[in-house]
Design an enzyme around this catalytic site. Structure first.
Site, PDB file in Angstrom:
ATOM      1  N   GLU A 138      -5.012  -4.297  10.950  1.00 40.67           N
ATOM      2  CA  GLU A 138      -4.054  -3.229  11.160  1.00 40.67           C
ATOM      3  C   GLU A 138      -4.078  -2.159  12.532  1.00 40.67           C
ATOM      4  OE1 GLU A 138      -2.278  -2.332   6.986  1.00 40.67           O
ATOM      5  OE2 GLU A 138      -3.828  -0.816   7.524  1.00 40.67           O
ATOM      6  N   HIS A 162      -9.434   1.681   4.989  1.00 42.67           N
ATOM      7  CA  HIS A 162      -8.246   1.796   5.630  1.00 42.67           C
ATOM      8  C   HIS A 162      -8.358   2.937   6.902  1.00 42.67           C
ATOM      9  CE1 HIS A 162      -4.223   3.002   6.533  1.00 42.67           C
ATOM     10  NE2 HIS A 162      -3.723   1.700   5.726  1.00 42.67           N
ATOM     11  N   GLU A 177      -6.752   5.258   7.689  1.00 44.47           N
ATOM     12  CA  GLU A 177      -6.543   6.648   7.431  1.00 44.47           C
ATOM     13  C   GLU A 177      -7.638   7.304   6.799  1.00 44.47           C
ATOM     14  OE1 GLU A 177      -2.925   6.010   5.366  1.00 44.47           O
ATOM     15  OE2 GLU A 177      -1.845   5.393   7.168  1.00 44.47           O
ATOM     16  N   GLY A 202       3.227  -0.879   4.327  1.00 43.81           N
ATOM     17  CA  GLY A 202       3.081   0.763   4.069  1.00 43.81           C
ATOM     18  C   GLY A 202       4.567   0.908   3.715  1.00 43.81           C
ATOM     19  N   GLY A 203       5.067   1.564   4.566  1.00 43.25           N
ATOM     20  CA  GLY A 203       6.409   2.162   4.178  1.00 43.25           C
ATOM     21  C   GLY A 203       7.522   1.208   3.725  1.00 43.25           C
ATOM     22  N   SER A 249       3.924  -1.337  10.335  1.00 39.06           N
ATOM     23  CA  SER A 249       5.278  -1.566  10.618  1.00 39.06           C
ATOM     24  C   SER A 249       5.610  -2.979  10.094  1.00 39.06           C
ATOM     25  CB  SER A 249       5.674  -1.009  11.874  1.00 39.06           C
ATOM     26  OG  SER A 249       5.178   0.466  12.149  1.00 39.06           O
ATOM     27  N   GLY A 260       2.900   3.013  10.551  1.00 38.18           N
ATOM     28  CA  GLY A 260       3.583   3.936  10.606  1.00 38.18           C
ATOM     29  C   GLY A 260       4.460   4.662  11.755  1.00 38.18           C
ATOM     30  N   ASN A 287       0.732  -1.166  -0.041  1.00 32.96           N
ATOM     31  CA  ASN A 287      -0.070   0.063  -0.023  1.00 32.96           C
ATOM     32  C   ASN A 287       0.864   1.224  -0.018  1.00 32.96           C
ATOM     33  OD1 ASN A 287      -1.804   2.143   0.369  1.00 32.96           O
ATOM     34  ND2 ASN A 287      -2.260   1.346   2.528  1.00 32.96           N
ATOM     35  N   TRP A 288       0.853   2.010  -1.184  1.00 35.33           N
ATOM     36  CA  TRP A 288       1.827   2.978  -1.252  1.00 35.33           C
ATOM     37  C   TRP A 288       1.273   4.065  -0.487  1.00 35.33           C
ATOM     38  CZ3 TRP A 288       5.331   3.715  -6.452  1.00 35.33           C
ATOM     39  CH2 TRP A 288       6.127   2.638  -6.317  1.00 35.33           C
ATOM     40  N   LYS A 289       0.013   4.325  -0.296  1.00 30.86           N
ATOM     41  CA  LYS A 289      -0.465   5.324   0.151  1.00 30.86           C
ATOM     42  C   LYS A 289      -0.365   6.550  -0.831  1.00 30.86           C
ATOM     43  CE  LYS A 289      -0.197   3.570   4.724  1.00 30.86           C
ATOM     44  NZ  LYS A 289       0.044   3.613   6.340  1.00 30.86           N
TER      45      LYS A 289
END
Ligand code: 13P
Length: 246
Positions: free
Chosen positions: A164, A92, A94, A230-231, A209, A170, A9-11
């Site tokens: 999640e 998600h 976010e 993610g990251g 993470s 993050g 997931n590149w967001k």
């Protein structure tokens, strides 16, 4: 047997240059032993698809529930399907926080994805305060119930559930493999009460993470069927290392 699912997931990160760099250094000429799905920002889907192999799938990070019409900025499930995606992320945290998406809206999004023959990954998870108050599973089960009540339980196998925990996203703070494994087992139990076969077949993946160092420990948990990253998915080498941890 549930096949592993590893998703990037590149967001709201990336650029055309990054898409090219990622695809060039991501070794993708063999079946990677899992469903590997990339979720770049929607505007980069086409470029990413043009550079990736048949062993790599793609998806959108969100969808609009309307079929079409005057909804500026929204993207319909049928459009996501139309451009060659097979997956979509819904709910998600976010989006639940930044856009105020309710459990009911997320359930509608899940239903829209299924109706368009897309595979939805629904994200669920609790805040640290909710966990500290002993309410983590209550939060997660309420989020899932909204979907089951609207769509029925058996459709869950067509998509996946991503656990999640918000406090692990993050932050570099990962849930321990035991914490994640426990929550996954509770989710599977919730489904099993309604339909044992669905519970056995539904993939429940972990997000928060995940990195090359902790991925192996996560995947060693029987109840963890993959990861939503993610990251660490922004660079091909670390995303590949997470897949290699399988
Ligand atoms: P991080 O891996 O950056 O913690 O993000 C997790 C996530 O939200 C994936 O959807």
């Amino acid at each position: 047997m549930r096949r592993y699912l590893i998703a990037a997931n590149w967001k709201m990160h990336g650029s055309l240059e990054m898409v090219h760099k990622f695809a060039e250094s991501f070794d993708q000429d063999v079946d990677l032993g899992a469903d590997v799905v990339l979720f770049p920002p929607a505007v980069y889907l086409n470029a990413m698809q043009g550079l990736t192999s048949k062993f790599v799938q793609s998806g959108a990070q969100d969808l609009g529930v309307a079929l079409q019409g005057a909804h500026t900025g929204e993207i319909a499930a049928s459009m996501i399907k139309d451009v060659g995606c097979s997956w979509v992320i819904v709910g998600h945290s976010e989006r639940r926080n930044d856009q105020g998406e309710s459990d009911a809206l997320v359930a509608q999004k899940f239903a829209s994805a299924i109706a368009a023959d897309l595979r939805p990954i629904v994200c669920v998870g609790e805040t640290l305060a909710q966990r500290d108050a002993g309410g983590a599973f209550a939060v997660v089960s309420k989020q899932l119930r909204a979907i089951i009540d609207l769509c029925g339980v058996s459709v869950l196998v067509k998509g996946a559930i991503a656990y999640e925990p918000l406090w692990a996203i993050g932050t570099g703070l990962t849930a321990t493999p035991e914490q994640a494994g426990q929550m996954h087992a509770s989710i599977r139990e919730l489904i099993a009460v309604l339909d044992k076969d669905t519970a056995k077949a539904t993939r429940i993946i972990y997000g928060g993470s995940v990195n090359p160092e902790n991925a192996g420990l996560m995947f060693a948990q029987e109840e963890i069927d993959g990861a939503l990253v993610g990251g660490a998915s922004l660079q091909a080498h670390s995303f590949a290392a997470i897949i290699a941890a399988l």
